[in-house]
Design an enzyme around this catalytic site. Structure first.
Site, PDB file in Angstrom:
ATOM      1  N   ARG A  18      -1.012  48.975   1.999  1.00 39.01           N
ATOM      2  CA  ARG A  18       0.010  49.183   3.023  1.00 39.01           C
ATOM      3  C   ARG A  18       1.381  49.398   2.364  1.00 39.01           C
ATOM      4  NH1 ARG A  18       4.795  47.340   4.387  1.00 39.01           N
ATOM      5  NH2 ARG A  18       4.147  45.217   3.909  1.00 39.01           N
ATOM      6  N   ASP A  19       1.912  48.355   1.741  1.00 34.13           N
ATOM      7  CA  ASP A  19       3.269  48.418   1.181  1.00 34.13           C
ATOM      8  C   ASP A  19       3.340  49.425   0.037  1.00 34.13           C
ATOM      9  OD1 ASP A  19       5.934  47.832   0.765  1.00 34.13           O
ATOM     10  OD2 ASP A  19       5.652  45.679   0.672  1.00 34.13           O
ATOM     11  N   HIS A 215       6.570  37.101   0.744  1.00 36.40           N
ATOM     12  CA  HIS A 215       6.387  38.499   0.334  1.00 36.40           C
ATOM     13  C   HIS A 215       7.556  38.846  -0.584  1.00 36.40           C
ATOM     14  CE1 HIS A 215       5.272  42.797   1.230  1.00 36.40           C
ATOM     15  NE2 HIS A 215       6.561  42.985   1.010  1.00 36.40           N
ATOM     16  N   HIS A 217       9.323  41.164  -3.841  1.00 40.50           N
ATOM     17  CA  HIS A 217       9.360  42.404  -4.617  1.00 40.50           C
ATOM     18  C   HIS A 217       9.890  42.099  -6.019  1.00 40.50           C
ATOM     19  CE1 HIS A 217       8.719  45.750  -1.548  1.00 40.50           C
ATOM     20  NE2 HIS A 217       8.477  44.637  -0.896  1.00 40.50           N
ATOM     21  N   CYS A 248      10.280  51.310  -6.253  1.00 45.82           N
ATOM     22  CA  CYS A 248      11.461  51.177  -5.418  1.00 45.82           C
ATOM     23  C   CYS A 248      12.271  52.447  -5.577  1.00 45.82           C
ATOM     24  CB  CYS A 248      12.278  49.967  -5.855  1.00 45.82           C
ATOM     25  SG  CYS A 248      13.871  49.858  -5.019  1.00 45.82           S
ATOM     26  N   ASN A 257       6.058  45.618  -5.059  1.00 47.18           N
ATOM     27  CA  ASN A 257       5.752  44.208  -4.892  1.00 47.18           C
ATOM     28  C   ASN A 257       5.469  43.568  -6.246  1.00 47.18           C
ATOM     29  OD1 ASN A 257       4.318  45.600  -2.227  1.00 47.18           O
ATOM     30  ND2 ASN A 257       5.486  43.760  -1.840  1.00 47.18           N
TER      31      ASN A 257
HETATM   32 ZN    ZN Z   1       7.462  44.898   0.893  1.00 50.57          ZN
END
Ligand code: ZN
Length: 323
Positions: A18-19, A215, A217, A248, A257
């Protein structure tokens, strides 16, 4: 927290599909996503956020989430999670049969308006509707419902986000019907001391059982330091992405992440059981290399290899978890 915590100390929740994938230039084929999820589950990963239910016009990478969910649901013992931006997304997630729904709610209202065009009040209304919808289902079909407090550690638009605001939002979200909240360092601004103080502040307000996950990063290299602060404190679910996939856009060279492989190495070498076979996990990278040849893969452990004599937590004679 859940049945999936049996015989483990920390639940590593893989969010790469997902991320990670929502950031990639190339759309990963459905079959490749399914192979990735199967391989991670086979390596011992017990929870995977397999996609998000957003309009395909917004994120073409996520157009096949229902198919990916259907595949993941056939894997025994796997908690299948999905992210939803709103009620419509939640309807689709429920129809697909996910075990867990996460809705991100930005602690920064400016960020919320910019991203989903909704104020906090409007997001709370959405959360209330979703909670009502879930309560109307027969008990065995009700997914877990978590609100992720995004930008909880700072916002690219507003800068620092006051702790009181995060706490108040957590309280409001739980009152609106979420089962629990999670802390999310969307922007990679967090530091370990902040992880500690914000977690404690939320716990004081809503109770420890209502916040178990984080969560993080690795945008500024503090991902694992922040995980350590979280785990030492007693948070038990940590999100991570295989190969740090996603990156990023504002920080070239920085992973997205926390890297799942490095996270599992840290936890296991500390004697904390994850249930994950690190060798098998590292081999799953081959799927990403093959399917997304243009994406950089991060992670120090897969490159350096495991230390001589490394022994996973479940087998270790010494250094077991005292927590
Ligand atoms: Zn995230």
């Amino acid at each position: 927290m859940t049945a999936n915590m049996e015989h483990i100390d920390v639940l590593v929740s893989e969010v790469g599909p997902r991320d990670g994938l929502q950031m990639t230039k190339r759309v990963m084929a459905t079959a490749a996503k399914q192979a990735w999820i199967s391989a991670e589950a086979a390596a011992g990963v017990r929870e995977i956020e397999v996609g998000s239910f957003v309009p395909a016009t917004v994120l073409p990478q996520m157009a096949d989430t229902a198919e990916v969910v259907a595949h993941a649901l056939r894997i025994e013992g796997l908690t299948v999670a999905a992210l939803v931006p709103n009620y419509v997304g939640a309807e689709r997630a429920i129809a697909a049969g996910v075990h867990k729904i996460t809705i991100p709610v930005s602690a920064s209202e400016t960020h919320s308006l910019r991203n989903v065009n909704r104020t906090h009040e409007q997001m709370l209304r959405e959360v209330r509707r979703i909670a009502e919808r879930i309560r109307a289902l027969p008990p065995h079909r009700r997914p877990g419902f978590e609100a992720g407090l995004s930008t909880a550690f700072g916002c690219t638009l507003e800068g620092p986000v006051p702790q009181d605001r995060v706490v108040a939002l957590a309280e409001a979200l739980l009152e609106a019907g979420c089962d629990e909240v999670g802390l999310s360092d969307t922007t990679g601004y967090a530091n370990p001391r902040q992880v500690r103080s914000l977690t404690l502040a939320v716990w004081r307000a809503v109770g420890q059982s209502k916040l178990s996950g984080i969560h993080l990063h690795n945008t500024r290299g503090l991902g694992l330091a922040n995980v350590l602060a979280a785990v030492d404190l007693g948070l038990t679910t940590v999100d991570a992405s295989l190969g740090g996939l996603g990156g990023c856009p504002f920080a070239p060279g920085a992973s997205g992440n926390v890297v799942t492989e490095d996270l599992v190495f840290m936890l296991e070498s500390m004697g904390l059981r994850t249930g994950i076979d690190l060798d098998a996990l590292c081999r799953v990278r081959e799927i990403l290399k093959q399917e997304l040849p243009d994406e950089p893969l991060y992670g120090m452990t897969p490159q350096a290899g495991l230390p001589k004599g490394f022994s996973p937590a479940a087998l270790a004679q010494t250094g077991g978890s005292e927590a």
